[in-house]
Motif scaffolding. Structure first.
Motif, mmCIF file in Angstrom:
data_model
loop_
_atom_site.group_PDB
_atom_site.id
_atom_site.type_symbol
_atom_site.label_atom_id
_atom_site.label_comp_id
_atom_site.label_asym_id
_atom_site.label_seq_id
_atom_site.Cartn_x
_atom_site.Cartn_y
_atom_site.Cartn_z
ATOM 1 N N ARG A 208 -21.098 -5.454 -2.299
ATOM 2 C CA ARG A 208 -20.200 -5.137 -1.176
ATOM 3 C C ARG A 208 -21.039 -5.055 0.084
ATOM 4 N N THR A 209 -20.569 -5.685 1.154
ATOM 5 C CA THR A 209 -21.309 -5.686 2.410
ATOM 6 C C THR A 209 -21.089 -4.370 3.154
ATOM 7 N N ILE A 210 -22.201 -3.738 3.559
ATOM 8 C CA ILE A 210 -22.104 -2.452 4.256
ATOM 9 C C ILE A 210 -21.373 -2.617 5.588
ATOM 10 N N LYS A 211 -21.594 -3.726 6.259
ATOM 11 C CA LYS A 211 -20.942 -3.956 7.545
ATOM 12 C C LYS A 211 -19.432 -3.963 7.399
ATOM 13 N N ASP A 212 -18.937 -4.530 6.294
ATOM 14 C CA ASP A 212 -17.491 -4.561 6.069
ATOM 15 C C ASP A 212 -16.952 -3.166 5.785
ATOM 16 N N VAL A 213 -17.741 -2.351 5.104
ATOM 17 C CA VAL A 213 -17.291 -0.992 4.788
ATOM 18 C C VAL A 213 -17.210 -0.148 6.047
ATOM 19 N N CYS A 214 -18.202 -0.286 6.930
ATOM 20 C CA CYS A 214 -18.258 0.538 8.140
ATOM 21 C C CYS A 214 -17.417 -0.012 9.286
ATOM 22 N N ALA A 215 -16.895 -1.199 9.132
ATOM 23 C CA ALA A 215 -16.076 -1.772 10.202
ATOM 24 C C ALA A 215 -14.833 -0.928 10.412
ATOM 25 N N LYS A 216 -14.417 -0.805 11.662
ATOM 26 C CA LYS A 216 -13.223 -0.040 11.985
ATOM 27 C C LYS A 216 -11.985 -0.764 11.480
ATOM 28 N N PRO A 217 -11.022 -0.001 11.037
ATOM 29 C CA PRO A 217 -9.790 -0.659 10.561
ATOM 30 C C PRO A 217 -9.152 -1.475 11.667
ATOM 31 N N TYR A 218 -8.632 -2.606 11.320
ATOM 32 C CA TYR A 218 -7.992 -3.506 12.295
ATOM 33 C C TYR A 218 -6.690 -2.907 12.797
ATOM 34 N N ASP A 219 -6.603 -2.785 14.136
ATOM 35 C CA ASP A 219 -5.396 -2.248 14.772
ATOM 36 C C ASP A 219 -4.712 -3.391 15.518
ATOM 37 N N PRO A 220 -3.689 -3.957 14.971
ATOM 38 C CA PRO A 220 -3.072 -5.133 15.620
ATOM 39 C C PRO A 220 -2.432 -4.769 16.946
ATOM 40 N N ASP A 221 -2.482 -5.710 17.897
ATOM 41 C CA ASP A 221 -1.853 -5.515 19.206
ATOM 42 C C ASP A 221 -0.333 -5.486 19.062
ATOM 43 N N PRO A 222 0.325 -4.721 19.957
ATOM 44 C CA PRO A 222 1.795 -4.717 19.890
ATOM 45 C C PRO A 222 2.352 -6.090 20.196
ATOM 46 N N PRO A 223 3.457 -6.429 19.630
ATOM 47 C CA PRO A 223 4.021 -7.783 19.851
ATOM 48 C C PRO A 223 4.432 -7.984 21.298
ATOM 49 N N ASN A 224 4.266 -9.199 21.805
ATOM 50 C CA ASN A 224 4.634 -9.568 23.177
ATOM 51 C C ASN A 224 6.150 -9.757 23.245
ATOM 52 N N PRO A 225 6.851 -8.981 24.105
ATOM 53 C CA PRO A 225 8.319 -9.081 24.125
ATOM 54 C C PRO A 225 8.843 -10.316 24.858
ATOM 55 N N VAL A 226 7.983 -10.984 25.653
ATOM 56 C CA VAL A 226 8.464 -12.119 26.452
ATOM 57 C C VAL A 226 9.023 -13.242 25.575
ATOM 58 N N PRO A 227 8.302 -13.688 24.539
ATOM 59 C CA PRO A 227 8.889 -14.754 23.704
ATOM 60 C C PRO A 227 10.200 -14.350 23.054
ATOM 61 N N ILE A 228 10.315 -13.067 22.698
ATOM 62 C CA ILE A 228 11.558 -12.610 22.063
ATOM 63 C C ILE A 228 12.717 -12.680 23.061
ATOM 64 N N ILE A 229 12.464 -12.207 24.298
ATOM 65 C CA ILE A 229 13.513 -12.221 25.321
ATOM 66 C C ILE A 229 13.920 -13.661 25.646
ATOM 67 N N LEU A 230 12.920 -14.531 25.810
ATOM 68 C CA LEU A 230 13.241 -15.936 26.100
ATOM 69 C C LEU A 230 14.035 -16.572 24.965
ATOM 70 N N GLY A 231 13.682 -16.240 23.752
ATOM 71 C CA GLY A 231 14.429 -16.780 22.616
ATOM 72 C C GLY A 231 15.879 -16.342 22.617
ATOM 73 N N VAL A 232 16.108 -15.034 22.948
ATOM 74 C CA VAL A 232 17.479 -14.528 22.987
ATOM 75 C C VAL A 232 18.273 -15.205 24.110
ATOM 76 N N LEU A 233 17.654 -15.321 25.309
ATOM 77 C CA LEU A 233 18.347 -15.958 26.430
ATOM 78 C C LEU A 233 18.662 -17.425 26.128
ATOM 79 N N PHE A 234 17.718 -18.119 25.518
ATOM 80 C CA PHE A 234 17.953 -19.518 25.177
ATOM 81 C C PHE A 234 19.105 -19.653 24.184
#
Length: 329
Positions: A208-234
């Motif tokens: 097991r790689t130590i770097k992978d163990v100590c890496a911070k948990p991945y925190d995904p960015d919040p979803p971008n609302p612009v594509p959702i709004i454009l999809g609804v308007l379209f």
């Protein structure tokens, strides 16, 4: 006092050596493999009347007399071979139940028995893949520490690792634990944690790689609302266009149905209408009837061209002659 200690140590060494000789030569074999048991005591092969191999000093494997074919006992039929002429024997497809002491015994013409060879065989399966688990991870801006557990089916060991600015260390150094015939070891090398599991015939590991163990948990960015709004308007725009087209088509269909269903009056020929007397009452007057004129192209001679008097306006009326009613041409 020193003399007593020296005598005691020599006595213990003598016991260990005697015990090793009586137990036989230890041999470890991988399950399913073959093993050749050699007879090397040349002196014991003099004046041989018969030769035999035994298992755990009680069960007969085979017996042989010089110049004759060996007699293999039923439990070892097709499981032993004589590859050479010095009474060595080859055991085939060894299983864990075949672990034990194999002894070669020479019977001389005088009736005495001598051990020509002795082996203590241990049949082992392949070492299983160890399990390496990580727990108690502690992180900050510059360091990380965690505990790992290296385990097998029979035992386990724990060890703590630390990472400070890309420098890796193991608290207490390399850890290992041995139980009869198996061995566990956990250590770090080149930024990896290595968990080894081995026995006398095989080994395997998990890393097991130590770097992978100590890496911070991945925190995904919040979803971008612009594509959702454009999809609804379209989607709304498409639905609106479809609705307008549907309404226009429905309106055209309605007009076509009205035109197709319109019925026009047919011209009828009858007696001329009576001139209404001014003295007649409006209520007593006969109903008016419609008179249709059949107007066709002019077939007479062309009228002479005359200069119009712009000072006097003239009204030209079509002359309708009263003729016998007939069909229009």
């Amino acid at each position: 006092m020193k003399l007593f200690v020296f005598v005691f140590v020599v006595y213990e060494l003598y016991l260990c050596e005697s015990k090793g000789i009586s137990a036989g030569t230890p041999v470890f074999v991988l399950k399913g493999e073959d093993l050749l048991l050699n007879v090397t005591a040349a002196d014991a092969l003099q004046d041989v009347y018969s030769f035999s191999w035994t298992f755990n000093e009680k069960k007969k494997v085979l017996t042989v007399e010089p110049g004759k074919k060996p007699h293999v006992f039923p439990n070892y039929t097709r499981r032993v071979e004589f590859p050479v002429n010095n009474f060595s024997v080859e055991l085939k497809n060894l299983q864990e139940a075949d672990s034990g002491v194999y002894t070669a015994v020479v019977t001389t013409s005088s009736g005495g028995d001598t051990e020509a060879a002795k082996y203590k065989i241990k049949v082992q399966d392949r070492a299983s893949l160890p399990l390496l688990t990580v727990s108690s991870v502690s992180r900050n801006s510059s360091s990380c520490s965690f505990t790992v557990t290296c385990s097998s089916q029979d035992s386990h060991i724990n060890s703590t690792f630390r990472c400070d600015n890309q420098t890796y260390s193991q608290e207490g150094g390399e850890r290992s634990e041995g139980i009869p015939d198996t061995f566990l070891q956990v250590h770090q090398s080149s930024g990896s944690i290595i968990c080894n599991h081995s026995n006398h015939v095989s080994w395997t590991n998990t890393t097991r790689t130590i770097k992978d163990v100590c890496a911070k948990p991945y925190d995904p960015d919040p979803p971008n609302p612009v594509p959702i709004i454009l999809g609804v308007l379209f989607t709304i725009l498409i639905l609106a266009i479809i609705g307008v087209l549907w309404c226009l088509r429905k309106r055209r269909t309605s007009k076509r149905v009205i035109i197709e269903n319109t019925v026009y009056d047919t011209a009828q020929f009858g007696p001329p209408a009576r001139t209404q007397d001014p003295t007649d009452d409006e209520d007593s007057a006969p109903p008016l009837s419609s008179t249709y004129a059949c107007v066709g192209p002019h077939t007479g001679p062309a009228a002479p061209t005359e200069t119009r008097n712009t000072a006097q306006l003239e009204s030209v009326y079509a002359q309708v002659k009263k003729t016998t009613p007939g069909p229009c041409k």
